[in-house]
Design a protein around this motif. Structure first.
Motif, PDB file in Angstrom:
ATOM      1  N   THR A 541      42.041  16.548  39.567  1.00  0.00           N
ATOM      2  CA  THR A 541      41.908  16.558  41.029  1.00  0.00           C
ATOM      3  C   THR A 541      42.583  17.781  41.643  1.00  0.00           C
ATOM      4  OG1 THR A 541      41.870  14.133  41.038  1.00  0.00           O
ATOM      5  CG2 THR A 541      42.359  15.240  43.123  1.00  0.00           C
ATOM      6  N   ASN A 542      43.799  18.094  41.186  1.00  0.00           N
ATOM      7  CA  ASN A 542      44.528  19.239  41.738  1.00  0.00           C
ATOM      8  C   ASN A 542      43.816  20.552  41.455  1.00  0.00           C
ATOM      9  OD1 ASN A 542      46.414  17.433  42.569  1.00  0.00           O
ATOM     10  ND2 ASN A 542      48.161  18.431  41.647  1.00  0.00           N
ATOM     11  N   LEU A 543      43.241  20.668  40.257  1.00  0.00           N
ATOM     12  CA  LEU A 543      42.502  21.888  39.932  1.00  0.00           C
ATOM     13  C   LEU A 543      41.325  22.062  40.885  1.00  0.00           C
ATOM     14  CD1 LEU A 543      42.331  22.210  36.030  1.00  0.00           C
ATOM     15  CD2 LEU A 543      43.120  23.914  37.663  1.00  0.00           C
ATOM     16  N   ASN A 544      40.601  20.981  41.117  1.00  0.00           N
ATOM     17  CA  ASN A 544      39.460  21.059  42.033  1.00  0.00           C
ATOM     18  C   ASN A 544      39.908  21.413  43.452  1.00  0.00           C
ATOM     19  OD1 ASN A 544      37.847  20.362  39.884  1.00  0.00           O
ATOM     20  ND2 ASN A 544      37.647  18.214  40.477  1.00  0.00           N
ATOM     21  N   GLN A 545      41.052  20.860  43.879  1.00  0.00           N
ATOM     22  CA  GLN A 545      41.561  21.191  45.215  1.00  0.00           C
ATOM     23  C   GLN A 545      41.945  22.662  45.313  1.00  0.00           C
ATOM     24  OE1 GLN A 545      44.756  18.411  45.777  1.00  0.00           O
ATOM     25  NE2 GLN A 545      43.397  16.703  46.340  1.00  0.00           N
ATOM     26  N   LYS A 546      42.562  23.195  44.253  1.00  0.00           N
ATOM     27  CA  LYS A 546      42.913  24.622  44.246  1.00  0.00           C
ATOM     28  C   LYS A 546      41.648  25.485  44.311  1.00  0.00           C
ATOM     29  CE  LYS A 546      47.437  24.823  43.939  1.00  0.00           C
ATOM     30  NZ  LYS A 546      48.257  25.559  44.917  1.00  0.00           N
ATOM     31  N   ILE A 547      40.614  25.082  43.572  1.00  0.00           N
ATOM     32  CA  ILE A 547      39.360  25.833  43.604  1.00  0.00           C
ATOM     33  C   ILE A 547      38.780  25.813  45.016  1.00  0.00           C
ATOM     34  CG2 ILE A 547      36.981  25.817  42.769  1.00  0.00           C
ATOM     35  CD1 ILE A 547      38.094  24.838  40.069  1.00  0.00           C
ATOM     36  N   ASP A 548      38.824  24.657  45.665  1.00  0.00           N
ATOM     37  CA  ASP A 548      38.312  24.553  47.036  1.00  0.00           C
ATOM     38  C   ASP A 548      39.087  25.459  47.986  1.00  0.00           C
ATOM     39  OD1 ASP A 548      36.462  22.721  46.186  1.00  0.00           O
ATOM     40  OD2 ASP A 548      37.655  20.967  46.754  1.00  0.00           O
ATOM     41  N   GLN A 549      40.387  25.577  47.775  1.00  0.00           N
ATOM     42  CA  GLN A 549      41.193  26.448  48.638  1.00  0.00           C
ATOM     43  C   GLN A 549      40.774  27.912  48.485  1.00  0.00           C
ATOM     44  OE1 GLN A 549      45.305  25.673  47.717  1.00  0.00           O
ATOM     45  NE2 GLN A 549      45.208  23.543  48.418  1.00  0.00           N
ATOM     46  N   PHE A 550      40.480  28.348  47.252  1.00  0.00           N
ATOM     47  CA  PHE A 550      40.013  29.720  47.057  1.00  0.00           C
ATOM     48  C   PHE A 550      38.630  29.919  47.672  1.00  0.00           C
ATOM     49  CE2 PHE A 550      43.291  29.870  43.740  1.00  0.00           C
ATOM     50  CZ  PHE A 550      43.805  31.141  43.936  1.00  0.00           C
ATOM     51  N   LEU A 551      37.760  28.914  47.518  1.00  0.00           N
ATOM     52  CA  LEU A 551      36.404  29.036  48.056  1.00  0.00           C
ATOM     53  C   LEU A 551      36.401  29.120  49.578  1.00  0.00           C
ATOM     54  CD1 LEU A 551      34.459  26.577  45.735  1.00  0.00           C
ATOM     55  CD2 LEU A 551      34.310  29.066  45.759  1.00  0.00           C
ATOM     56  N   GLN A 552      37.423  28.551  50.208  1.00  0.00           N
ATOM     57  CA  GLN A 552      37.509  28.660  51.662  1.00  0.00           C
ATOM     58  C   GLN A 552      37.731  30.098  52.123  1.00  0.00           C
ATOM     59  OE1 GLN A 552      40.572  25.942  52.878  1.00  0.00           O
ATOM     60  NE2 GLN A 552      39.343  24.103  52.471  1.00  0.00           N
ATOM     61  N   SER A 568      33.541  39.491  44.152  1.00  0.00           N
ATOM     62  CA  SER A 568      34.291  39.353  45.409  1.00  0.00           C
ATOM     63  C   SER A 568      35.777  39.157  45.116  1.00  0.00           C
ATOM     64  CB  SER A 568      33.756  38.164  46.207  1.00  0.00           C
ATOM     65  OG  SER A 568      32.381  38.323  46.483  1.00  0.00           O
ATOM     66  N   ASP A 569      36.612  39.550  46.098  1.00  0.00           N
ATOM     67  CA  ASP A 569      38.067  39.461  45.902  1.00  0.00           C
ATOM     68  C   ASP A 569      38.517  38.022  45.697  1.00  0.00           C
ATOM     69  OD1 ASP A 569      38.223  42.169  46.167  1.00  0.00           O
ATOM     70  OD2 ASP A 569      38.760  42.122  48.297  1.00  0.00           O
ATOM     71  N   TYR A 570      37.967  37.089  46.505  1.00  0.00           N
ATOM     72  CA  TYR A 570      38.414  35.702  46.392  1.00  0.00           C
ATOM     73  C   TYR A 570      38.113  35.140  45.013  1.00  0.00           C
ATOM     74  CZ  TYR A 570      33.880  33.319  46.345  1.00  0.00           C
ATOM     75  OH  TYR A 570      32.657  32.837  45.978  1.00  0.00           O
ATOM     76  N   LEU A 571      36.952  35.537  44.433  1.00  0.00           N
ATOM     77  CA  LEU A 571      36.579  35.012  43.126  1.00  0.00           C
ATOM     78  C   LEU A 571      37.444  35.635  42.032  1.00  0.00           C
ATOM     79  CD1 LEU A 571      34.461  33.059  41.930  1.00  0.00           C
ATOM     80  CD2 LEU A 571      33.194  35.078  41.203  1.00  0.00           C
ATOM     81  N   VAL A 630      26.437  38.526  41.145  1.00  0.00           N
ATOM     82  CA  VAL A 630      27.559  39.231  40.490  1.00  0.00           C
ATOM     83  C   VAL A 630      28.753  38.296  40.339  1.00  0.00           C
ATOM     84  CG1 VAL A 630      29.227  41.113  40.753  1.00  0.00           C
ATOM     85  CG2 VAL A 630      26.811  41.499  41.288  1.00  0.00           C
ATOM     86  N   ASP A 631      29.039  37.498  41.356  1.00  0.00           N
ATOM     87  CA  ASP A 631      30.164  36.556  41.287  1.00  0.00           C
ATOM     88  C   ASP A 631      29.929  35.489  40.231  1.00  0.00           C
ATOM     89  OD1 ASP A 631      31.363  37.972  43.285  1.00  0.00           O
ATOM     90  OD2 ASP A 631      30.861  36.573  44.891  1.00  0.00           O
ATOM     91  N   VAL A 632      28.694  34.990  40.131  1.00  0.00           N
ATOM     92  CA  VAL A 632      28.400  33.977  39.116  1.00  0.00           C
ATOM     93  C   VAL A 632      28.535  34.574  37.716  1.00  0.00           C
ATOM     94  CG1 VAL A 632      26.602  32.439  38.216  1.00  0.00           C
ATOM     95  CG2 VAL A 632      26.951  32.644  40.680  1.00  0.00           C
ATOM     96  N   LYS A 633      28.111  35.826  37.560  1.00  0.00           N
ATOM     97  CA  LYS A 633      28.285  36.484  36.252  1.00  0.00           C
ATOM     98  C   LYS A 633      29.768  36.590  35.885  1.00  0.00           C
ATOM     99  CE  LYS A 633      24.041  39.273  36.226  1.00  0.00           C
ATOM    100  NZ  LYS A 633      23.479  40.650  36.243  1.00  0.00           N
ATOM    101  N   GLU A 634      30.642  36.790  36.885  1.00  0.00           N
ATOM    102  CA  GLU A 634      32.078  36.831  36.628  1.00  0.00           C
ATOM    103  C   GLU A 634      32.577  35.465  36.150  1.00  0.00           C
ATOM    104  OE1 GLU A 634      35.717  38.947  36.438  1.00  0.00           O
ATOM    105  OE2 GLU A 634      33.659  39.622  36.794  1.00  0.00           O
ATOM    106  N   CYS A 635      32.031  34.399  36.748  1.00  0.00           N
ATOM    107  CA  CYS A 635      32.389  33.052  36.295  1.00  0.00           C
ATOM    108  C   CYS A 635      31.927  32.819  34.861  1.00  0.00           C
ATOM    109  CB  CYS A 635      31.769  32.006  37.226  1.00  0.00           C
ATOM    110  SG  CYS A 635      32.386  32.043  38.923  1.00  0.00           S
ATOM    111  N   GLU A 636      30.725  33.293  34.542  1.00  0.00           N
ATOM    112  CA  GLU A 636      30.200  33.142  33.173  1.00  0.00           C
ATOM    113  C   GLU A 636      31.015  33.952  32.171  1.00  0.00           C
ATOM    114  OE1 GLU A 636      25.483  32.357  34.211  1.00  0.00           O
ATOM    115  OE2 GLU A 636      26.234  34.415  34.068  1.00  0.00           O
ATOM    116  N   LYS A 637      31.486  35.084  32.609  1.00  0.00           N
ATOM    117  CA  LYS A 637      32.345  35.898  31.740  1.00  0.00           C
ATOM    118  C   LYS A 637      33.644  35.163  31.425  1.00  0.00           C
ATOM    119  CE  LYS A 637      34.830  40.318  31.726  1.00  0.00           C
ATOM    120  NZ  LYS A 637      35.126  41.551  32.509  1.00  0.00           N
ATOM    121  N   PHE A 638      34.196  34.496  32.443  1.00  0.00           N
ATOM    122  CA  PHE A 638      35.406  33.690  32.234  1.00  0.00           C
ATOM    123  C   PHE A 638      35.142  32.553  31.251  1.00  0.00           C
ATOM    124  CE2 PHE A 638      37.338  29.656  33.639  1.00  0.00           C
ATOM    125  CZ  PHE A 638      38.665  29.904  33.315  1.00  0.00           C
TER     126      PHE A 638
END
Length: 740
Positions: A541-552, A568-571, A630-638
């Motif tokens: 739950t906390n991980l998902n909340q942290k992700i939501d905070q970055f997405l904001q 993007s910088d936030y990602l 480009v941002d999704v590709k960064e997620c896939e790279k991770f």
């Protein structure tokens, strides 16, 4: 010189009269008129003539009065000599009078001093006695004050005479006696209030002494010691008030004292509404009862007539019935109270019977106390591995908690233990609870098997209810970070592994083997497993909340003409956070870390898709879609880098498969393939929902209509719009067919 004209001569005459009669400060205008005239020289001649006339008149006057002035000076010189003689005579006369008057004044002073000494000789004893009386009143020594009043009234005042201050003193004597009586009654009330407030302290002292000394002879010494503690509080005030009330008021004093003490007894014996909530509430309740009867027993033996044995026994019967009734409703450990009252000779059989009825209720009191201890330990813990600098420190911790790790033993100092401070502290508190249960059962004449069973059942309740709730509280409270949750999982794992040591500990102190038939087993394993699972869920739950905070923080330009070349910088910040977080998960069980990583990636993928399809985003350009890609590709790279070991192949990439197929469909504009293969198991865009594709296409359709960048190529723009409209119609038809 020619004669002036008549008018000029008259004017000059007027000016001269003004000069003679006008104040010097106001002569300016007159002189100005002279200088302004034309016959200035004539006027000056006229003025000089007038001055000469005045000089002649002055000279005549001086000559006329000169002889008189000389005669006056001569007379003054004669008078001065006579005045000097008179002054000398007056001074001499004054000196003679002063010399003659000194002797007369001295005799008068001597006569006055003698009279004063005589009067003071008679008055000083009265004043000294009255001053002594005032001091006694201020220091509240009322018995000596009464004696001083008698002496002052009978001997000192009659000898002093009829002075006004003696009359005032005589008038004050009845008022002082009344004041002493009122103050004594006030002191009695203060004394009763004081012993009411200090009863629990007196009882607490007696309780502590009895806990240390267990034999009957030593209990007698405890009673004497408790009496000495209250001697200065009780005996002095009681003696002082008894003396002051000796003449005609002793019965009033005794009746008032007994009446008030009965009221206090009823208040002390009445249990508080929330007394059963804490062990401290019960302790204070019995401390007050013990302190009350310690005071009464001391007064019974230290004074005469104030209280008697019948009065004390009457109070004891009242206390016994009230106490038994309260304990049947609530509960508390009566061992110490039982011993103290037995030491004072009170019958205690009913109290002993209560001990056997109270085991379960006493256990509830212990659970509440240990709940506070566990809460304090969890609140004060730093949730960091324990650093160990030396072997002595390592052995000290090993003595508190049974921990064995051969690999860690081989490592040099300084090193760190995997668990935090709350592991050895919680384990020690579990042992203390077991000791408390054993101590309660010592005087109940139970068998070893019964004691063992009672301890195990109480410990199970402590584990499954009290400690479990405290762990859940620590996991669910606000501001708990991921690092703290990871440490809680590690801590509960080690506590779970220590449960069999608790089994052995109970068997050793009860002398009952753990494999005895029908022996109760401890439920600590399930308690710590449940806490660990709760911590794991909280991590997800906390991980998902942290992700939501970055997405904001995402700030896409949905109308951009073209995308950027980097994420993007936030990602980028979000990926860095996830990398550092999963690095901490290396101490967790592999399955927990993998589940957390997969859950985070799925949540990130779902949230990115929701961000793209959000209702507030009314249009999406191809350039914005390229940046999003480009941002999704960064997620896939991770995901491809394997932030947590244990995943097989590209398993983690599957979390982003829905996004990847959707973005490939739009960036490659491969609608013919999507529409032709839709519904087939081998479809290239199997994970693309037509509703999702239609919603995104509608946003791009609006963008194409509003965008003027293709203005020079109107035909190409029209062809593109027709193509989008065609695809939209086909998607709607496809959706309608599926719904039918």
């Amino acid at each position: 010189m020619t004669d002036p004209q008549p008018s000029t001569a008259a004017e000059h005459e007027r000016i001269l009269r003004e000069i003679e009669s006008t104040d010097t400060n106001c002569i300016g205008p007159t002189l100005r008129s002279v200088y302004d005239g034309q016959e200035h020289g004539l006027f000056m001649d006229k003025l000089e003539g007038r001055i000469r006339n005045h000089d002649r008149e002055i000279e005549k006057m001086c000559n006329h009065h000169f002889q008189g002035f000389v005669d006056s000076i001569t007379e003054l010189l004669k008078v001065r000599g006579e005045a000097q003689k008179l002054k000398c005579q007056v001074t001499e006369t004054n000196q003679k009078l002063q010399t003659d008057g000194k002797e007369v004044q001295c005799r008068l002073q001597q006569r006055n001093i003698a009279t004063t000494i005589d009067k003071l000789t008679h008055c000083l004893p009265v004043l000294e006695m009255y001053s002594k009386l005032q001091e006694q009143m201020r220091s509240k020594r009322y018995y000596p004050a009464l004696r001083t009043l008698e002496q002052l009234e009978e001997s000192c005042l009659p000898q002093a005479g009829s002075y006004r201050f003696c009359g005032i003193m005589s008038e004050n004597i009845p008022r002082l006696r009344t004041h002493i009586r009122d103050v004594s009654m006030s002191d009695l009330k203060d004394f009763l209030e004081s012993i009411r407030k200090h009863s629990d302290k007196i009882g607490e002292t007696a309780m502590k002494q009895v806990c240390v000394r267990l034999c009957v002879r030593e209990r007698a010494r405890v009673s004497a010691h408790s009496c000495l503690l209250v001697n200065s509080l009780i005996l002095t005030q009681v003696f002082r008030m008894c003396v002051c009330f000796t003449q005609g008021a002793r019965d009033t004093f005794e009746n008032y004292y007994r009446k008030q003490r009965r009221k206090q007894a009823r208040l002390v014996l009445q249990p508080h509404s929330n007394m059963h909530e804490t062990l401290e509430g019960y302790r204070r309740y019995f401390n007050q009862i013990v302190g009350f009867f310690v005071v009464e027993d001391h007064i019974l033996h230290a004074t005469q007539g104030l209280v008697n044995r019948a009065y004390v026994e009457e109070l004891w019967e009242l206390a016994l019935s009230k106490t038994i009734a309260a304990l049947r409703t609530h509960s508390v450990c009566l061992h110490t109270t039982y011993i103290i009252f037995m030491g004072y000779g009170f019958p205690v059989n009913q109290l002993f019977d209560m001990l056997l009825e109270m085991r379960d209720q006493y256990g509830e009191i212990l659970l509440k106390k240990w709940n506070q201890s566990f809460r304090q330990i969890l609140d004060q813990d730093n949730y960091s591995p324990i650093p160990v600098a030396s072997r002595e420190e390592y052995q000290r911790i090993a003595g508190q908690f049974p921990f064995q790790d051969p690999e860690l033993d081989k490592m040099p100092f300084p090193k760190k233990l995997p668990f935090s401070e709350f592991v050895p502290k919680v384990y020690s508190q579990l042992k203390e609870f077991i000791y408390a249960c054993l101590k309660y059962s010592e005087d109940l004449h139970l068998s070893s098997t019964e004691i063992d069973d009672m301890i195990r059942k109480s410990t199970n309740v402590l584990l499954t209810r009290t400690l479990s709730h405290c762990l859940q509280y620590a996991i669910k409270k606000k501001n708990v970070g991921l690092a703290e949750l990871v440490q809680i999982i590690i801590n509960t794992t080690h506590l779970e592994q220590s449960c069999h040591y608790l089994e052995e500990f109970i068997s050793n102190i009860t002398n009952v083997p753990p494999d005895t038939i029908n022996a109760t087993k401890l439920y600590g394993t399930s308690t710590f497993k449940d806490a660990r699972h709760a911590a794991e869920e909280e991590i997800y739950t906390n991980l998902n909340q942290k992700i939501d905070q970055f997405l904001q923080l995402a700030d896409y330009d949905w109308a951009a003409a073209q995308g950027g070349g980097q994420a993007s910088d936030y990602l980028s910040d979000l990926i860095a956070f996830l990398c550092s977080t999963f690095a901490v998960f290396t101490h967790l069980p592999g399955k927990v870390a993998q589940t957390a990583c997969m859950s985070a990636c799925k949540h990130l993928s779902t949230s990115l898709l929701q961000l793209l399809l959000e209702a507030d985003v009314r249009q999406v350009s191809m350039g914005a879609l390229q940046q999003f890609n480009v941002d999704v590709k960064e997620c896939e790279k991770f995901a491809r880098a394997g932030p947590v070991p244990g995943f097989q192949g590209d398993t983690l990439l599957l979390a982003f498969i829905d996004l990847r197929q959707l973005l490939d469909l739009f960036t490659q504009w491969d609608w013919s393939t999507y529409l032709a293969d839709y519904g087939r198991p081998t479809c290239k865009y199997l994970r693309v929902n037509p509703h999702t594709a239609l919603a995104l296409l509608e946003k791009m359709k609006d963008t194409s209509r509003k965008n003027n960048m293709f203005a020079p190529f109107r035909k190409n723009e029209r062809d593109k719009q027709k193509l989008i409209d065609t695809v939209v119609k086909q998607l709607r038809s496809l959706i309608a067919t599926n719904q039918a």
